[in-house]
Design a protein around this motif. Structure first.
Motif, PDB file in Angstrom:
ATOM      1  N   TYR A  55       0.845  -1.205   0.000  1.00 29.69           N
ATOM      2  CA  TYR A  55       0.000   0.000   0.000  1.00 29.69           C
ATOM      3  C   TYR A  55       0.873   1.245   0.000  1.00 29.69           C
ATOM      4  O   TYR A  55       1.603   1.510   0.947  1.00 29.69           O
ATOM      5  CB  TYR A  55      -0.884  -0.032   1.244  1.00 29.69           C
TER       6      TYR A  55
ATOM      7  N   PRO B 279      -0.390   4.796  -1.352  1.00 24.09           N
ATOM      8  CA  PRO B 279      -1.386   5.595  -2.071  1.00 24.09           C
ATOM      9  C   PRO B 279      -0.853   6.967  -2.483  1.00 24.09           C
ATOM     10  O   PRO B 279      -0.572   7.822  -1.646  1.00 24.09           O
ATOM     11  CB  PRO B 279      -2.514   5.735  -1.051  1.00 24.09           C
TER      12      PRO B 279
ATOM     13  N   ARG C 225       3.070  10.190  -1.212  1.00 24.41           N
ATOM     14  CA  ARG C 225       2.037   9.390  -0.554  1.00 24.41           C
ATOM     15  C   ARG C 225       1.057  10.285   0.197  1.00 24.41           C
ATOM     16  O   ARG C 225       1.444  11.268   0.816  1.00 24.41           O
ATOM     17  CB  ARG C 225       2.710   8.411   0.422  1.00 24.41           C
TER      18      ARG C 225
ATOM     19  N   ASP D 288     -10.269   3.341   1.172  1.00 26.75           N
ATOM     20  CA  ASP D 288      -9.335   2.238   0.933  1.00 26.75           C
ATOM     21  C   ASP D 288      -9.511   1.125   1.963  1.00 26.75           C
ATOM     22  O   ASP D 288      -9.506  -0.067   1.619  1.00 26.75           O
ATOM     23  CB  ASP D 288      -7.899   2.760   0.964  1.00 26.75           C
TER      24      ASP D 288
ATOM     25  N   MET E  23     -10.420  -2.762   1.393  1.00 28.09           N
ATOM     26  CA  MET E  23      -9.569  -3.829   1.916  1.00 28.09           C
ATOM     27  C   MET E  23     -10.369  -4.814   2.756  1.00 28.09           C
ATOM     28  O   MET E  23     -10.206  -6.042   2.630  1.00 28.09           O
ATOM     29  CB  MET E  23      -8.430  -3.234   2.735  1.00 28.09           C
TER      30      MET E  23
ATOM     31  N   ILE F 211      -1.525  -4.604   5.855  1.00 20.07           N
ATOM     32  CA  ILE F 211      -0.985  -3.635   4.908  1.00 20.07           C
ATOM     33  C   ILE F 211       0.536  -3.635   5.057  1.00 20.07           C
ATOM     34  O   ILE F 211       1.054  -3.614   6.167  1.00 20.07           O
ATOM     35  CB  ILE F 211      -1.511  -2.216   5.208  1.00 20.07           C
TER      36      ILE F 211
ATOM     37  N   SER G 199      -0.360  -4.800  -6.001  1.00 25.74           N
ATOM     38  CA  SER G 199      -0.383  -3.727  -5.041  1.00 25.74           C
ATOM     39  C   SER G 199      -1.837  -3.280  -4.906  1.00 25.74           C
ATOM     40  O   SER G 199      -2.680  -3.705  -5.695  1.00 25.74           O
ATOM     41  CB  SER G 199       0.500  -2.605  -5.552  1.00 25.74           C
ATOM     42  N   PHE G 200      -2.136  -2.389  -3.964  1.00 22.46           N
ATOM     43  CA  PHE G 200      -3.529  -1.997  -3.766  1.00 22.46           C
ATOM     44  C   PHE G 200      -4.056  -1.144  -4.912  1.00 22.46           C
ATOM     45  O   PHE G 200      -5.100  -1.424  -5.487  1.00 22.46           O
ATOM     46  CB  PHE G 200      -3.711  -1.256  -2.442  1.00 22.46           C
ATOM     47  N   THR G 201      -3.344  -0.081  -5.250  1.00 20.21           N
ATOM     48  CA  THR G 201      -3.855   0.846  -6.254  1.00 20.21           C
ATOM     49  C   THR G 201      -2.817   1.111  -7.344  1.00 20.21           C
ATOM     50  O   THR G 201      -1.614   1.040  -7.098  1.00 20.21           O
ATOM     51  CB  THR G 201      -4.276   2.184  -5.608  1.00 20.21           C
TER      52      THR G 201
ATOM     53  N   ARG H 201     -10.189   4.079  -7.543  1.00 21.25           N
ATOM     54  CA  ARG H 201     -10.713   3.051  -6.638  1.00 21.25           C
ATOM     55  C   ARG H 201     -11.823   2.222  -7.259  1.00 21.25           C
ATOM     56  O   ARG H 201     -12.618   1.617  -6.545  1.00 21.25           O
ATOM     57  CB  ARG H 201     -11.183   3.662  -5.314  1.00 21.25           C
TER      58      ARG H 201
END
Length: 334
Positions: free
Chosen positions: A47, A49, A57, A65, A69, A77, A273-275, A317
């Motif tokens: 993570y 962002p 970041r 987020d 999750m 994370i 990865s998350f985003t 998102r």
């Protein structure tokens, strides 16, 4: 006045006691991690962002987020730099998620190993319930040029940093995120590392690394990075060139299946990865093709790391196809 001072003392004492009682006790049991004496399997996400148009970041979308999750079944994370904001850590803990806090070597004094300031962060946040582990470095074995041309200098510094953390915090293990399987030199110079994270890009099948690690060490390991991006630089393996969420979804499904099959040998995974990160390969105002990552030829299914297409959600998102894959696979892990 005397009674007021007594009340203040009692309040401060009770608050300190509450912090201690809220703190998570993380220990090692064989090849696994335990949180407050219960087995904890990392169902995680990397993570970092960074909003569109920025290179820094920013946690302004944290609530959104964290909700995503939770929906995906993520419990951990992994961040590449410390979160020096108690409100952010509080929100993460409230969501039932834990954090692996990463420390860099030279971050201009921002809680880094080079300056020694990392230990100030440890002592500030070691009783916070969001903390799962401390992690030293990320793929530094690929960069001996950062350490006077000899990566052994990093292993020695990392080992000393881990020892200092152990002296100051007995409730959390110390990890590192190594690029691929560590060799015997890395292991021999770093006995104070409790958990070995490994960034593993072996197409869509990391299975062999579990037996390879078991032959080297009886310590826990986890996959600190793995996954595929959602852009195909060329047509390959039946997937068309261009943005291709199906390729990413299939790769992540295959990778997570192999991790789940070997979960007895592995403490879990933080998928990358998350985003999507629009800051990584060009103009941060738009999503660029390309980018660079060391030792990255194993990226499925084109061997090319399109650095701005790694998210399980996009920059706005919106869920990609792989989001459902992650949700399904993580719900299989108990």
């Amino acid at each position: 006045m005397k009674h007021t001072l007594i009340l203040i003392f009692l309040f401060v004492t009770c608050y300190a006691c509450k912090q201690e009682s809220d703190a998570t006790r993380v220990t090692i049991s064989g090849r696994h991690i335990q949180v407050n004496d219960s087995k904890y399997t990392i169902k995680g996400i990397c993570y970092h962002p960074v909003p569109q148009g920025s290179e820094q970041r920013d946690f302004k979308t944290l609530s959104q987020d964290l909700a995503l999750m939770q929906e995906a079944g993520i419990n951990t994370i992994r961040v590449y730099a410390p979160i020096d904001d108690k409100a952010v850590l509080d929100a993460i803990a409230k969501a039932g998620i834990k954090v692996i806090i990463g420390f860099g070597y030279d971050q201009k004094g921002f809680f880094d190993v080079y300056s020694g300031s990392f230990i100030n962060y440890v002592n500030t946040y070691k009783n916070h319930p969001a903390i799962l582990m401390w992690e030293l470095g990320n793929e530094y074995n690929y960069h001996p040029e950062w350490f006077n041309g000899d990566v052994k200098n990093w292993y020695k510094d990392m080992n000393a940093a881990a020892d200092l953390i152990h002296q100051n915090d007995t409730n959390h293990p110390v990890a590192t995120a190594h690029g691929e399987l560590p060799d015997d030199v890395a292991l021999s110079l770093s006995p104070n590392i409790d958990v070995w994270g490994m960034n593993v890009y072996r197409w869509d099948n990391p299975e062999e690394i579990f037996a390879q690690w078991a032959a080297k060490s009886d310590k826990p390991m986890y996959i600190s990075e793995a996954g595929g991006d959602s852009y195909m630089t060329m047509e390959s393996d039946g997937f068309q060139q261009g943005e291709n969420q199906s390729a990413q979804a299939q790769a992540n499904a295959m990778i997570l299946d192999k991790i789940i099959e070997n979960i007895d040998q592995c403490a879990g995974v933080t998928l990358f990865s998350f985003t999507d990160g629009w800051w990584k390969a060009g103009n941060p105002e738009k999503q660029d093709i390309g980018g660079w990552a060391p030792k990255s030829s194993g990226v499925p299914y084109d061997g090319a790391p399109n650095e701005e297409y790694w998210g399980i959600v996009d920059i706005n998102r919106n869920k990609k196809e792989t989001f459902k894959v992650v949700q399904t696979k993580y719900n299989q892990i108990k």
